[in-house]
Design an enzyme around this catalytic site. Structure first.
Site, PDB file in Angstrom:
ATOM      1  CG  LEU A  10      49.749  36.919  37.686  1.00 15.70           C
ATOM      2  CD1 LEU A  10      50.123  36.932  39.164  1.00 15.70           C
ATOM      3  CD2 LEU A  10      49.281  35.522  37.289  1.00 15.70           C
ATOM      4  N   GLY A  11      47.278  39.991  34.843  1.00 14.90           N
ATOM      5  CA  GLY A  11      46.302  41.062  34.655  1.00 14.90           C
ATOM      6  C   GLY A  11      45.121  40.625  33.812  1.00 14.90           C
ATOM      7  CD  GLN A  12      40.443  43.696  31.145  1.00 18.23           C
ATOM      8  OE1 GLN A  12      41.153  44.686  30.945  1.00 18.23           O
ATOM      9  NE2 GLN A  12      39.182  43.651  30.790  1.00 18.23           N
ATOM     10  CG  ASP A  34      51.610  40.291  37.366  1.00 15.71           C
ATOM     11  OD1 ASP A  34      50.771  40.316  36.448  1.00 15.71           O
ATOM     12  OD2 ASP A  34      51.624  41.144  38.286  1.00 15.71           O
ATOM     13  CE1 TYR A 140      45.198  52.415  30.084  1.00 15.37           C
ATOM     14  CE2 TYR A 140      43.453  53.231  28.653  1.00 15.37           C
ATOM     15  CZ  TYR A 140      44.250  52.188  29.116  1.00 15.37           C
ATOM     16  OH  TYR A 140      44.080  50.941  28.580  1.00 15.37           O
TER      17      TYR A 140
HETATM   18  N1  SER Z   1      39.266  48.944  29.151  1.00 18.37           N
HETATM   19  C1  SER Z   1      40.211  50.003  29.219  1.00 18.37           C
HETATM   20  C2  SER Z   1      39.835  50.982  30.266  1.00 18.37           C
HETATM   21  O1  SER Z   1      38.651  51.164  30.477  1.00 18.37           O
HETATM   22  C3  SER Z   1      40.301  50.712  27.899  1.00 18.37           C
HETATM   23  O2  SER Z   1      41.545  50.556  27.382  1.00 18.37           O
HETATM   24  O3  SER Z   1      40.677  51.585  30.838  1.00 18.37           O
END
Ligand code: SER
Length: 316
Positions: A10-12, A34, A140
């Site tokens: 259900l994510g981007q 999800d 990240y």
């Molecule tokens: N679209 C992502 C972000 O901005 C990049 O991997 O975190």
């Protein structure tokens, strides 16, 4: 690929990939999962609640459907991960190792996305090569580099057929992104349609790689269907379609909405992340090894985004 399980459905990316996979491989052959209940068209086929940090639950669902492929998408994006770094570690790394373990035990093909976030301030900024310095300074980015290495490890050590790409910022009118650094490039189309004006939280002149979602979905399927003998880099192929700064979106939008106005209200957290990422990455290795090619440039994407966002807003 005959029976595919998608985490983070259900994510981007997942919310569009699910439909595309069901069209291509048959509705019953694509199992969405999800952490929350599905709504609308996501319920047209099999769907299960799975928390990817719960290894047992993931395993049970994978076993139940007799799958041959996992597409592991569940993750926190960059800006959110900067606010909750420990949670990001637990979800992004914990979820990934659980999904890789399921792939190892059940002998599955495996896809997971890396990102331009896997690069850092010491990476060459322009035409960033496939193989280069990767010392990201965000949680990240740390997760993405570790994830690339872990997926390579499962291939070399256990023979799991792992594959992946480094996605740029993905742009779509379907699911709103949440917690990314590149999300301004989605918001700008909504605000241009609603108010003919947008305050960008990313500053003028900050170029980042971007891609329209249909190109991203095609790339996933193309990579997963490609001949493994041709893949020298299994995980984390650079792919990109567009390198753009906010003012490039402004110019593209003004071709359709001439009085559109862009102004800046820079968010230091997301600006810092953006500053540490490349201006443009080199996708030539992906083109050579499995034929990657993007169909949408910024003008073609902008025309379609403005039409689709307008239609969506009229319906609401
Ligand atoms: N679209 C992502 C972000 O901005 C990049 O991997 O975190």
């Amino acid at each position: 690929m005959k029976k595919i399980l998608v985490t983070g459905a259900l994510g981007q990316i997942g919310s569009e990939l699910l439909g595309k996979l069901r069209e291509t491989y048959g509705t019953d052959n694509v199992i969405g999962t999800d952490i929350r209940e599905a709504e609308g068209s996501h319920n047209d086929g099999p769907f299960e609640i799975v928390d990817v940090t719960n290894a047992e639950q993931l395993h049970e669902v994978a076993n139940k459907y007799n799958i041959d492929t996992v597409m592991h998408l569940a993750a926190l994006l960059s800006a959110k991960a900067e606010v909750y770094p420990k949670v990001a570690w637990d979800i992004n790394m914990g979820g990934l190792v659980n999904a890789l373990e399921v792939a190892r035990e059940l002998d599955l093909k495996f896809f997971t996305p890396s990102s331009i976030g896997a690069f850092g301030p010491s990476t060459p900024k322009d035409n960033t090569p496939q193989d280069t310095l990767q010392r990201p300074n965000t949680m990240y980015g740390v997760n993405k580099v570790a994830g690339e290495l872990l997926a390579d490890y499962y291939y070399h050590r256990f023979g799991v057929d792992t594959r992946g790409v480094r996605f740029p910022g993905l742009i779509s009118y379907v699911a709103p992104p949440g917690g990314g650094t590149t999300d301004y490039a989605v918001e700008i189309y909504y605000e241009a349609t609603k108010k003919k004006a947008y305050h960008s939280y990313i500053g003028e002149g900050t170029k980042m790689d971007m891609m329209y979602m249909p190109d991203a979905l095609n790339a996933i399927i193309q990579l997963m269907e490609s001949d493994p003998a041709k893949l020298e880099h299994r995980n984390a192929f650079n792919i990109s379609a567009i390198s753009a700064a906010p003012e490039d979106f402004e110019t593209a939008i003004q071709k359709h909405i001439p009085d559109f106005k862009l102004s800046y209200d820079v968010d230091p957290v997301r600006q810092n992340i953006a500053n540490s990422w490349p201006n443009s990455i080199d996708s030539s290795v992906a083109s050579k090894e499995w034929g990657f090619k993007a169909d949408y440039d910024i003008d073609r994407m902008t025309k379609e985004m403005l039409e689709k966002v307008e239609q969506k807003l009229v319906k609401q």
